[in-house]
Design an enzyme around this catalytic site. Structure first.
Site, PDB file in Angstrom:
ATOM      1  N   HIS A 192       2.209  -1.446  -2.295  1.00  0.00           N
ATOM      2  CA  HIS A 192       1.190  -0.344  -3.041  1.00  0.00           C
ATOM      3  C   HIS A 192       0.913  -0.676  -4.603  1.00  0.00           C
ATOM      4  CE1 HIS A 192       1.694   1.945   0.467  1.00  0.00           C
ATOM      5  NE2 HIS A 192       0.549   2.158   0.336  1.00  0.00           N
ATOM      6  N   GLU A 434      -2.008   2.879  12.077  1.00  0.00           N
ATOM      7  CA  GLU A 434      -1.106   2.064  11.609  1.00  0.00           C
ATOM      8  C   GLU A 434       0.285   1.722  12.275  1.00  0.00           C
ATOM      9  OE1 GLU A 434      -0.923   3.137   7.385  1.00  0.00           O
ATOM     10  OE2 GLU A 434      -0.786   5.346   7.851  1.00  0.00           O
ATOM     11  N   ASP A 458      -0.007  -1.394   7.087  1.00  0.00           N
ATOM     12  CA  ASP A 458       1.023  -0.974   7.796  1.00  0.00           C
ATOM     13  C   ASP A 458       0.960  -1.521   8.998  1.00  0.00           C
ATOM     14  OD1 ASP A 458       2.906   0.496   6.078  1.00  0.00           O
ATOM     15  OD2 ASP A 458       1.198   2.150   5.860  1.00  0.00           O
ATOM     16  N   CYS A 505      -9.351   0.284   6.843  1.00  0.00           N
ATOM     17  CA  CYS A 505      -9.281   0.612   5.404  1.00  0.00           C
ATOM     18  C   CYS A 505      -8.066  -0.280   4.796  1.00  0.00           C
ATOM     19  CB  CYS A 505      -9.079   1.942   5.069  1.00  0.00           C
ATOM     20  SG  CYS A 505      -7.889   2.703   5.692  1.00  0.00           S
TER      21      CYS A 505
HETATM   22  C1  PEP Z   1      -2.830   0.646   5.361  1.00  0.00           C
HETATM   23  O1  PEP Z   1      -1.542   0.705   5.642  1.00  0.00           O
HETATM   24  O2  PEP Z   1      -3.374  -0.177   5.492  1.00  0.00           O
HETATM   25  C2  PEP Z   1      -3.474   1.654   4.184  1.00  0.00           C
HETATM   26  C3  PEP Z   1      -4.778   1.524   4.062  1.00  0.00           C
HETATM   27  O3  PEP Z   1      -2.504   2.568   3.540  1.00  0.00           O
HETATM   28  P1  PEP Z   1      -1.598   2.337   2.579  1.00  0.00           P
HETATM   29  O4  PEP Z   1      -1.761   0.908   2.167  1.00  0.00           O
HETATM   30  O5  PEP Z   1      -1.706   3.213   1.359  1.00  0.00           O
HETATM   31  O6  PEP Z   1      -0.126   2.275   3.415  1.00  0.00           O
HETATM   32 MG    MG Z   2      -0.585   2.897   5.419  1.00  0.00          MG
END
Ligand code: PEP
Ligand code: MG
Length: 585
Positions: A192, A434, A458, A505
């Site tokens: 993140h 995910e 994920d 996403c």
């Molecule tokens: C992901 O896991 O791809 C996602 C978009 O969520 P995050 O990156 O916040 O875990």
């Molecule tokens: Mg995620």
């Protein structure tokens, strides 16, 4: 000059002075003060304790009210520690007898306690050192908030942050520091902190060994976030070559933004929707600036991480409304709290876990804290009247979870109805795919939801069993392995046959090479950091669906990541050469 190779985390080039974040957060170690300054330093320390205690009082009240008494208990113990006579006496004695400043006194005291606690055999007691550490950091933060980084860095000077690692809660504060770049020893491409760096358009490199040993504050650094390169103390020629490259990079990136008003349509006429991921309202504004079709993922945890205690329902409604009203076409998919893994808040009973990414995270917490999550859902449903909003639940694993979440949503709506509080009744309900279990059994989940969003960050880390934040396994946590394309094919086929909309996403969609493959698989809606939308649009404008489908047919027959990566990179170089200058393909 010393050149080091690490992992490319966020594209772009930075040339600036290094600023070590350990010093930014704790002041200069061993700083001595004059004898005449001792009384003032003691008073400064007392004042910091006073302010930290007041802060904790506010947090205790809030957590008790909005989470539960149990979770507030931990802050009670921190409050007692701030007033602990032994800890206070130790720090003051160091200020008086060794003439060190309060920050140094606190650091030395913490080190002494750490040594002492490491000898304790009882696990529970030994881990109480975490409380002392937390309180020390709180006090240090109070002390240095009166002495902002501007004292160390000139206000108009951009810096390169150098750190062991960056926590998401630190990264959200970065705007203040005029951060031109980030270099760390640890952290992976889809962690993140990396996502935040990308969304802020800050070049970043990680996985640089011995960084903190070799670099000190004030050293001149060059970083190239496309190649994962760091140059320490470049000579004048290297410095000027990189400054020129930096100008070219920025010019090209800015020129691409001019495609903001053009629709993302392939040469053979297929419309692709490019949405933006947002962590803050600044990202929502940036999304409008680059011509995104809406916000495809709003990560609400940053509303919590940037708040000193739990934001209440009204504060959340205001925060979500602000995002919705700033978002392109007032269109936002709001994701419920996805804490755990690398994102921790002190309430909700955060505790040490051996495997936090596989642990007590995300919607798994809803069973223990249903009311806490209900407050968030209420706030989302209430804010939803200000735009076209959908609600998204992260990290679902089983059908039972999806049914439980759907009930939680319905019960929350019932409460709002009963209380005559206006809300958007028809807010679509979606889940993130995910976790491999959810991806494999997606057919079972689809009847329960209105849409799905694939979280490839994920999903890839779980398929490959490779931590997205660990540079040692970064070669595995890459979006090129055949297994990833097979599982995505399965998800998309199921969604298409049940006519459920699907968005991807994860960071994967921001990589031009992957975008080509994903379009070939049949995905028509992507969400990514706003900074990547102009490049993605260039890719879409240059890539016919026939081309993308031909590529994916070949990829699905390939046996290794290397083969797939090479194939895709070559295709992108041929189809859209200008994006190769901007990005890690
Ligand atoms: C992901 O896991 O791809 C996602 C978009 O969520 P995050 O990156 O916040 O875990
Ligand atoms: Mg995620």
């Amino acid at each position: 000059m010393d050149m080091k190779k690490g992992i490319a985390i966020s594209p772009g080039i930075a040339v600036a002075r290094a600023y070590r974040i350990d010093q930014a957060l704790t002041g200069t170690t061993g700083e001595k003060i004059e004898t005449s300054m001792v009384p003032a330093e003691l008073a400064r320390f007392d004042h910091a304790c006073e302010r930290a205690a007041q802060d904790l009082d506010r947090i205790i009240q809030r957590v008790a009210r909005e989470v539960d008494q149990d979770s507030a208990r931990i802050f009670h113990s921190h409050r007692l520690l701030i007033r602990d006579p032994a800890l206070n006496a130790k720090v003051k004695s160091l200020i008086i007898h060794q003439h060190v400043n309060a920050v140094t006194g606190l650091r030395q005291t913490l080190q002494d306690y750490e040594k002492l606690f490491s000898k304790i055999e009882d696990d529970y007691l030994r881990e109480r050192i975490a409380d002392i550490r937390d309180v020390t950091h709180r006090l240090v933060a109070q002390l240095i908030s009166a002495q902002k980084p501007e004292n160390v860095i000139k206000e108009d000077e951009s810096i390169i942050i150098v750190a062991q690692e960056i926590l998401p809660s630190q990264a959200v504060m970065f705007n203040r520091f005029q951060v031109g770049g980030i270099v760390t020893e640890s952290g992976g491409t889809t962690g993140h902190a990396a996502i935040l760096a990308r969304s802020m358009g800050i070049p970043a490199v990680s996985g640089i060994q011995d960084l903190l040993q070799d670099v000190k504050t004030g050293d001149l650094l060059v970083i190239d976030g496309r190649e994962g390169l760091v140059v320490l103390n470049p000579g004048p020629e290297v410095e000027s070559a990189y400054r020129k490259m930096q100008r070219e990079y920025v010019n090209l990136r800015d020129a691409l933004v001019e495609n903001r008003d053009i629709e993302a349509i392939t040469p053979d006429g297929e419309k692709i929707e490019l949405l933006a991921n947002a962590n803050t309202v600044l990202d929502a504004a940036a999304a409008t600036g680059v011509g995104a079709a809406g916000i495809g993922l709003f990560r609400t945890e940053f509303v919590y991480l940037s708040h000193s205690s739990v934001p209440n329902e009204e504060e959340q409604v205001a925060a979500y409304r602000n995002i919705i009203e700033t978002a392109p076409h007032n269109r936002v998919i709001i994701r419920t709290l996805d804490l755990g893994g690398d994102k921790q808040v002190p309430y909700l009973g955060s505790h040490h876990e051996a495997n936090p990414f596989m642990g007590w995270r995300s919607i798994r917490l809803t069973t223990q804290y249903p009311e806490f999550f209900q407050t968030q859902i209420r706030a989302i449903l209430r804010a939803a009247v200000f735009g076209k909003v959908s609600i998204l639940f992260p990290m679902v694993t089983t059908l039972e979870e999806v049914i439980r979440l759907s009930r939680l949503l319905e019960n929350t709506k019932m409460d709002l109805r009963r209380q005559n509080i206006p809300f958007a009744e028809n807010t679509p309900f979606g889940v993130m795919i995910e976790v491999p279990a959810a991806a494999i059994c997606i057919d079972q989940l689809l009847d329960e939801v209105d849409f799905i969003s694939i979280g490839s960050n994920d999903l890839i880390q779980y398929i490959m069993a490779a931590d997205r934040d660990n540079p040692k396994v970064a070669h595995l946590c890459e979006p090129f392995h055949p297994s990833i394309y097979r599982i995505l094919k399965h998800i998309i086929q199921e969604c298409t046959s049940r006519q459920k909309p699907v968005t991807l996403c994860g960071e994967m969609s921001a990589r031009p090479a992957c975008l080509l493959a994903l379009m070939g698989l049949g995905i028509r809606r992507f969400s990514m950091s706003p900074a990547f939308i102009p490049t993605a649009k260039e890719m879409v404008l240059a890539t016919s669906l026939t081309e993308a489908k031909r590529s994916i047919e070949q990829i699905l027959k390939m046996k290794s990541s290397q083969e797939i990566r090479e194939h895709l990179k070559n295709r992108v170089r041929q189809l859209c050469p200008k994006v190769t200058t901007l990005d890690t393909l």
